[in-house]
Each structure stands twice: as C-alpha cells, then as structure tokens.
Scaffold this active site. Structure first.
Site, PDB file in Angstrom:
ATOM      1  N   SER A 180       0.847  -1.186   0.000  1.00 11.39           N
ATOM      2  CA  SER A 180       0.000   0.000   0.000  1.00 11.39           C
ATOM      3  C   SER A 180       0.885   1.240   0.000  1.00 11.39           C
ATOM      4  CB  SER A 180      -0.890   0.005   1.249  1.00 11.39           C
ATOM      5  OG  SER A 180      -1.578   1.234   1.394  1.00 11.39           O
ATOM      6  N   TYR A 193      -2.113  -1.012  10.495  1.00 13.83           N
ATOM      7  CA  TYR A 193      -2.163  -1.287   9.057  1.00 13.83           C
ATOM      8  C   TYR A 193      -0.886  -0.800   8.379  1.00 13.83           C
ATOM      9  CZ  TYR A 193      -3.969  -1.400   4.252  1.00 13.83           C
ATOM     10  OH  TYR A 193      -4.154  -1.651   2.909  1.00 13.83           O
TER      11      TYR A 193
END
Length: 328
Positions: A180, A193
């Site tokens: 990401s 995350y």
C-alpha cells in the site's frame, strides 16, 4: 584498509555509479516501448492469489485467467471462493478454490502441499489478502492488531516459504506482494495497518536483494503500493487531493506489473513525488502539507466492511476436508 584497497574501492564505486547511469537510461528507453510488446507470456502457468474470494483478489484471478494462467484462489470465505471459480469458468478460464485461514501457519503449509499435488508447481504467487482495523491506536483491540499482522504480513512469510523452493529449483517464478502507499508513508488512524504494510514493502525489497545476491535472476518479485481503493475494505474513506482508485484499474495494473516484471508499482504514480517530499521537507513542513491536502481526515468517516462480513472472512468456524477444499 591499505592504500591499494582504498583505490580499488573508489574505482569500484565509480564503476557502479556509471553502471547505474547506464541502467537508468536503459530503463527509460524500455519504458518508451508500448506495454503490449513487453508483456511476458503466462499461459499454462499456475498463479495462486490469496484473498481471491472477493474484491481485488477476484479481479486479479479473472485477469490472470484471461491471460491463460491456471488460477488458484485462497480465501477463508468458501462461498466467495466458489463464486470466483464460477466467474473464471464462465469466462473460459481454469480456477481451483482452496479455503484456508491465512492466520494459521500449519494450515497454509498443509494446503500448499495439497495444491502442489492437485494442480502442480506454483509459478506466480500473489500475496493479496489483507484486513484493516481503522481505529486510533489506543482504541484498536489487541486481537485485531494481531490479526492485522497475521494476515497482512506473516502470511506472506508462510506462503512464500511454501512455494519459493520450487521456484528456486527451476530459477523461474514470481512473488507478488500487495502492500500500500500506507506502506511508504504513515497515515492517521492506521498505525497497525501502516506498520504491517511497511513490513510487506521491506519483505519484498529484502527478498529481491537476497535472490539477486544468490544468483536467482529468473525469480522475480513485485510490490504493489496503491492508494485507497473503492472496495468495501475502505468503505467511508474520503480523499481531498488524491483520487480514490477504481478496483478494475488497480487489478489491471497489478497484472501488468507481473507481466512487465516491474519491481514496484505505486498507484497513482504521482504519489512517488509525495513520498519523496517526506524525506526532503522538515517534519513541521511535511505535516502542514499533509493537513492542507486533507490527509489527516481521510479515515474520519471510515466504516469498512459490515461486521458480519468481517467475521465471515477472518474467523474460522469449522474444519472440513474435501477433494479441493480445506475449510478452516
């Protein structure tokens, strides 16, 4: 260090810098060639996609199958897995579903062995499965933080260990890590995350270097770093400057990243500049830019997937072995 050693070191560094300039120019020239002339052929190859039972994973399965790959989908959601198989079959492709809890290392190894017996050597491994907590660090339940790391990074270690050996034996294969942009820069309310995705980026880079040092030039690795994608996983996020990405576009870029043997794919590509700024600007200046672009507010209305869907996808409720499935 002797004088001669020092001279040799300087000569070596200068040589490496000149080689870097050459390779930069080579890369530029290659990038000017249309993609359709640079894509490799994956017809007949076995491509395993984790999290293939929905979202980006399912789209990647469909697109790889359209390229002639024999697709294997792994997901804890048995119904979603079967739906992916049905869609791939309807489009004329070949797909096998194995339902496995990616938090369970032993289950990963067991199902990996079964895949090798049933389908054959895995040529392309796409570590796509991921989850998000989306809470302030202090409010994030310990068990969800642990699960975030189990799914988003630890499973990459176990799946890669399970399939890399066969790739090394033939000096041919591809390990794909879906990370990401949050694995390149921190984001408010995404501490666990971001940490898991930073780890995924580091895992890919370190593994790539290890393969190069050991001479396995035929085994490629690619890391994918997209911004927010409009799937249920990040339902409710908002973005002021950077556009929220469409799943079809991201899946196409993932597959092209594989076919073109790209090292890193950042989506959208101009995010590379924003990432660079965090290393150039002082912290206070970087923070002001972050706020001006609304980066500090992106997760304020985050809802994510419905609670029942999360439970279905990350909690095993039964164990059952069939010819092509392990439900855990």
């Amino acid at each position: 260090m002797s004088f001669l050693d020092g001279v040799m070191l300087v000569v070596g560094v200068i040589g490496a810098l000149l080689a870097s300039v050459y390779y930069a120019l080579e890369s530029l020239v290659i990038s000017l060639v249309p993609r359709k002339f640079r894509r490799k052929d994956v017809k007949g190859q076995v491509a395993l996609v984790t999290g293939g039972g929905s979202g980006i994973g399912r789209l990647v399965c469909l697109k790889l199958a359209a390229r002639g790959a024999r697709v294997v989908t792994w997901d804890v959601n048995a119904a979603g897995n079967e739906e992916t198989v049905g869609q791939v079959a309807a489009s004329g492709g070949e797909c096998y579903a194995y339902t496995v809890d990616l938090c369970d290392r032993k289950a990963i190894y067991a199902v990996a062995a079964k895949v090798k017996r049933d389908v054959g050597k895995v040529d392309i491994l796409v570590n796509n499965a991921g989850i998000v907590t989306g809470k302030n660090f202090q409010e994030a339940p310990d068990e969800l933080i642990q699960k975030t790391f189990d799914v988003n990074i630890m499973s990459h270690f176990w799946t890669t260990k399970a399939f890399l050996g066969d790739m090394l034996a033939s000096n041919k294969g591809h390990i794909v890590t879906i990370a990401s942009v949050a694995g390149l820069a921190g984001v408010n309310k995404l501490a666990d995350y971001c940490a898991s995705k930073f780890a995924a980026v580091g895992f890919d880079e370190s593994l790539r270097l290890e393969l190069m040092v050991e001479g396995y030039t035929g085994v490629k690795t690619t890391v994918i770093c997209p911004y927010y994608i409009s799937t249920g996983m990040f339902e409710g996020v908002k973005s002021k400057v950077i556009p929220i990405l469409q799943p079809e576009f991201v899946a196409s870029e993932i597959v092209d990243g594989i076919l073109l043997n790209r090292v890193i794919v950042v989506l959208p590509s101009f995010c590379r500049i924003l990432i660079l700024l965090k290393y150039v600007l002082p912290l206070k200046g970087c923070y002001q830019l972050y706020k001006a672009c609304g980066g500090h507010l992106t997760m304020d209305d985050f809802r994510g997937r419905p609670k029942e869907d999360i439970q279905l996808k990350i909690t095993g409720t039964q164990k059952q072995m069939t010819d092509n499935h392990i439900i855990a």
